[in-house]
Design a protein around this motif. Structure first.
Motif, PDB file in Angstrom:
ATOM      1  N   ARG A 112       0.855  -1.183   0.000  1.00 28.53           N
ATOM      2  CA  ARG A 112       0.000   0.000   0.000  1.00 28.53           C
ATOM      3  C   ARG A 112       0.894   1.238   0.000  1.00 28.53           C
ATOM      4  O   ARG A 112       2.033   1.203   0.493  1.00 28.53           O
ATOM      5  CB  ARG A 112      -0.904   0.023   1.233  1.00 28.53           C
ATOM      6  N   PRO A 113       0.419   2.344  -0.559  1.00 27.68           N
ATOM      7  CA  PRO A 113       1.199   3.580  -0.486  1.00 27.68           C
ATOM      8  C   PRO A 113       1.390   4.027   0.959  1.00 27.68           C
ATOM      9  O   PRO A 113       0.476   3.918   1.789  1.00 27.68           O
ATOM     10  CB  PRO A 113       0.344   4.577  -1.271  1.00 27.68           C
ATOM     11  N   THR A 167       1.713   6.470   4.120  1.00 27.40           N
ATOM     12  CA  THR A 167       0.989   7.666   4.540  1.00 27.40           C
ATOM     13  C   THR A 167       1.790   8.389   5.615  1.00 27.40           C
ATOM     14  O   THR A 167       2.795   7.872   6.115  1.00 27.40           O
ATOM     15  CB  THR A 167      -0.396   7.306   5.095  1.00 27.40           C
ATOM     16  N   THR A 203       8.963  13.129  -0.343  1.00 33.99           N
ATOM     17  CA  THR A 203       8.693  11.879  -1.058  1.00 33.99           C
ATOM     18  C   THR A 203       7.198  11.680  -1.277  1.00 33.99           C
ATOM     19  O   THR A 203       6.757  11.309  -2.376  1.00 33.99           O
ATOM     20  CB  THR A 203       9.278  10.686  -0.289  1.00 33.99           C
ATOM     21  N   LEU A 204       6.397  11.903  -0.240  1.00 39.20           N
ATOM     22  CA  LEU A 204       4.954  11.722  -0.392  1.00 39.20           C
ATOM     23  C   LEU A 204       4.362  12.703  -1.394  1.00 39.20           C
ATOM     24  O   LEU A 204       3.355  12.400  -2.048  1.00 39.20           O
ATOM     25  CB  LEU A 204       4.259  11.871   0.961  1.00 39.20           C
ATOM     26  N   ARG A 255       7.720   9.734  -7.582  1.00 37.49           N
ATOM     27  CA  ARG A 255       8.291   8.835  -6.569  1.00 37.49           C
ATOM     28  C   ARG A 255       7.147   8.176  -5.805  1.00 37.49           C
ATOM     29  O   ARG A 255       6.196   8.842  -5.384  1.00 37.49           O
ATOM     30  CB  ARG A 255       9.206   9.606  -5.627  1.00 37.49           C
ATOM     31  N   PHE A 256       7.255   6.861  -5.603  1.00 31.34           N
ATOM     32  CA  PHE A 256       6.194   6.105  -4.920  1.00 31.34           C
ATOM     33  C   PHE A 256       6.818   5.278  -3.801  1.00 31.34           C
ATOM     34  O   PHE A 256       7.729   4.483  -4.040  1.00 31.34           O
ATOM     35  CB  PHE A 256       5.459   5.200  -5.910  1.00 31.34           C
ATOM     36  N   LEU A 280       6.079   2.539  -0.924  1.00 32.12           N
ATOM     37  CA  LEU A 280       5.109   1.498  -0.586  1.00 32.12           C
ATOM     38  C   LEU A 280       5.523   0.764   0.675  1.00 32.12           C
ATOM     39  O   LEU A 280       6.709   0.498   0.898  1.00 32.12           O
ATOM     40  CB  LEU A 280       4.991   0.488  -1.731  1.00 32.12           C
ATOM     41  N   ARG A 334      10.623   1.540  -2.678  1.00 30.58           N
ATOM     42  CA  ARG A 334      10.486   2.878  -3.284  1.00 30.58           C
ATOM     43  C   ARG A 334      10.759   2.779  -4.771  1.00 30.58           C
ATOM     44  O   ARG A 334      11.718   2.145  -5.205  1.00 30.58           O
ATOM     45  CB  ARG A 334      11.476   3.857  -2.651  1.00 30.58           C
ATOM     46  N   ALA A 338       5.263  -5.499  -5.050  1.00 28.28           N
ATOM     47  CA  ALA A 338       5.480  -4.100  -5.430  1.00 28.28           C
ATOM     48  C   ALA A 338       5.516  -3.940  -6.946  1.00 28.28           C
ATOM     49  O   ALA A 338       4.956  -2.984  -7.497  1.00 28.28           O
ATOM     50  CB  ALA A 338       6.783  -3.589  -4.806  1.00 28.28           C
ATOM     51  N   TRP A 396       2.041  -4.014  -8.236  1.00 24.06           N
ATOM     52  CA  TRP A 396       1.369  -2.725  -7.968  1.00 24.06           C
ATOM     53  C   TRP A 396       1.783  -1.689  -8.997  1.00 24.06           C
ATOM     54  O   TRP A 396       0.948  -0.966  -9.549  1.00 24.06           O
ATOM     55  CB  TRP A 396       1.729  -2.245  -6.563  1.00 24.06           C
ATOM     56  N   GLU A 441      -0.730   0.214 -11.472  1.00 21.73           N
ATOM     57  CA  GLU A 441      -1.022   1.633 -11.226  1.00 21.73           C
ATOM     58  C   GLU A 441      -0.287   2.572 -12.175  1.00 21.73           C
ATOM     59  O   GLU A 441      -0.768   3.667 -12.458  1.00 21.73           O
ATOM     60  CB  GLU A 441      -0.644   1.982  -9.774  1.00 21.73           C
TER      61      GLU A 441
END
Length: 509
Positions: free
Chosen positions: A359-360, A362, A400-401, A406-407, A409, A422, A454, A457, A461
């Motif tokens: 999941r991303p 938070t 980063t967020l 950039r993702f 996880l 990442r 990952a 995902w 996405e």
């Protein structure tokens, strides 16, 4: 990871279902999983064996006594499902439920959705299943087609002997065996742990009729509950070259040193193939007939024509094999090419991968990531080995967020974090991937599972990220192995060296 296995064993049922499930259970246990067996029927020796490997057993009420391949009546399946739900706790707290049982089918599997997130059905008979993964290790020309329309459209169907669930000793012994050639000096008789009709006795009698019988050592393997155990023990006491093994845990070693076998057409077929042991294969149950015929056509089994397995017939076929070293060599080579002994690893890794989700990240993950990134094990595998301060981490995490390319996880298993991945998108150089496991996760295979989840995902996405690159420190062996196993190709080699501080007084020396 918590996994439950539903399987039974008895004289009429045989021990094959439980034994192959035990091999899978041990492979999963080595990767950090906790295993529980659900059994309505179980012999004392197998119960002891399961406990000896550190697994838990939950006993269930006995089911109906039907033919070994018959599905239980709907009412019996529902009763068993209710007993299993009660034993497992009723809520979907289990990561996997494995069912290896001819009596149980879609009604039972549908009911057990309430207990497990994913269900693996192990089958040999091309029956219908309500499952997430279907495994049939038998060799058929149309293996995948046999289950078309019989499992959910989204189910993963795995077929063929490369997935055979063998214990690790078979893969270990395989390294030291060669395809068989030359005369037959040692013969193995292995017709299942139960052998209710004592075909073992007829096989021993047939061997005694060979002209070469006095020059051949014979290993006979039976289970502790074999109905003719006393007679076989008495016979072995009078024949010095007849060696009886009761409830042996040395099957792999016995297969490795034998030149020829008489065996049943069940799961032990793949054990013998893995070690290149040519076999006179006998059909001891209706479900074996099709498998044996396919094996004979493919050239890895010698299967007698007809239904008779009396001593005279066995002796004639056995003599034909003893006299034909070329045929035995062909059977040996073909079997070894078919089964490499890594089926448990394949299945355990797949189950581990499917149990991992990503999941991303938070804002609430910031503190945890700071602690994980500063753990010594993670720092030593990073480009910067130094601890990171709280302010520096917070600033990096915030950027980063917010970054569109950039993702970050977080990977989880059973609701618990196992690692961080990442992705940094770069259309020209390729998307860079960075990965580390949380310090508390020591499960074997977690890195591969996290990376696979990952990647899936990212493909889902952000399909524009078609190429991945990873930069690994030269001494980080674990990461090199991780990416190589995942199919990454090593493209360049980078050398580095730290120069000493320049000193003009010694520069000319």
């Amino acid at each position: 990871m918590r996994i439950a296995i539903r399987a039974d064993a008895a004289v009429a049922l045989g021990s094959g279902h439980v034994m192959r499930c035990l091999a899978l259970a041990n492979g999963l246990q080595a990767r950090g999983a906790q295993l529980t067996f659900l059994c309505a029927a179980l012999t004392p020796s197998l119960e002891q064996l399961i406990h000896a490997h550190g697994h838990k057993i939950l006993r269930l009420p006995a089911g109906p006594e039907l033919a070994t391949e018959a599905s239980w009546p709907l009412q019996a399946q529902r009763a068993d499902a209710q007993a299993c739900l009660q034993a497992l706790g009723g809520s979907p707290a289990w990561d996997w439920l494995v069912v290896d049982h001819y009596g149980l089918g879609p009604p039972w599997e549908t009911a057990l959705r309430a207990a497990a997130q994913r269900r693996l059905a192990i089958d040999d008979l091309a029956r219908a299943h309500d499952c997430d993964v279907l495994l049939d290790v038998n060799h058929f020309e149309d293996a995948q087609a046999r289950y078309q329309g019989r499992v959910p459209a989204a189910a993963v169907v795995l077929t063929g002997p490369r997935h055979a669930l063998l214990r690790p000793e078979f893969e270990n012994h395989r390294r030291n065996v060669q395809p068989r050639s030359g005369p037959v000096r040692r013969l193995l008789v292995l017709l299942g742990g139960m052998d209710a009709d004592n075909v073992t006795g007829r096989a021993v009698e047939a061997i005694g009729r060979l002209p070469q019988a006095r020059d051949i050592d014979v290993d006979v393997v039976i289970g502790a509950a074999h109905p003719a155990r006393a007679q076989l023990e008495s016979l072995a006491s009078t024949r010095p070259r007849l060696h009886l093994h009761v409830q042996s845990n040395e099957i792999a070693a016995l297969c490795a040193r034998a030149d020829l076998a008489i065996g049943a057409g069940g799961g032990a077929t793949w054990e013998r193939c893995c070690l290149g042991l040519p076999t006179l294969a006998l059909c001891l149950a209706p479900n074996q007939r099709e498998v044996l015929a396919a094996g004979a056509r493919a050239g890895f089994l010698y299967v007698p024509d007809g239904e008779s397995i009396d001593a005279d017939t066995l002796a004639a076929h056995l003599q034909a094999l003893v006299n034909n070293s070329g045929l035995r060599g062909l059977l040996s080579r073909t079997g070894m090419a078919l089964v490499d002994g890594q089926g448990v690893s394949r299945m355990a890794d797949l189950m581990l991968r499917q149990a991992v989700t990503v999941r991303p990240a938070t804002a609430s993950d910031s503190a945890a990531l700071w602690a994980w990134r500063n753990a010594p094990r993670v720092r030593m595998a990073s480009r910067d080995h130094n601890p990171i301060g709280a302010d520096s981490h917070h600033a990096w995490f915030t950027r980063t967020l917010a970054a569109p390319d950039r993702f970050l996880l977080v990977g989880e298993r059973s609701g618990q974090p196992i690692g961080v991945v990442r992705f940094d998108l770069d259309a020209q150089a390729g998307t860079e991937v960075s990965i580390y496991l949380v310090p508390e996760d020591h499960a074997r295979g977690s890195g591969s599972a996290l990376l696979a989840a990952a990647e899936a995902w990212l493909a889902r996405e952000h399909p524009q990220a078609s190429a991945l690159v990873a930069h690994v420190m030269g001494d980080n062996t674990a990461s090199h192995q991780l990416f190589e196993r995942a199919g990454y190709a090593r493209a360049t080699t980078c050398y580095s060296k730290e120069l000493p501080t320049w000193n003009p007084q010694t520069a000319s020396a």
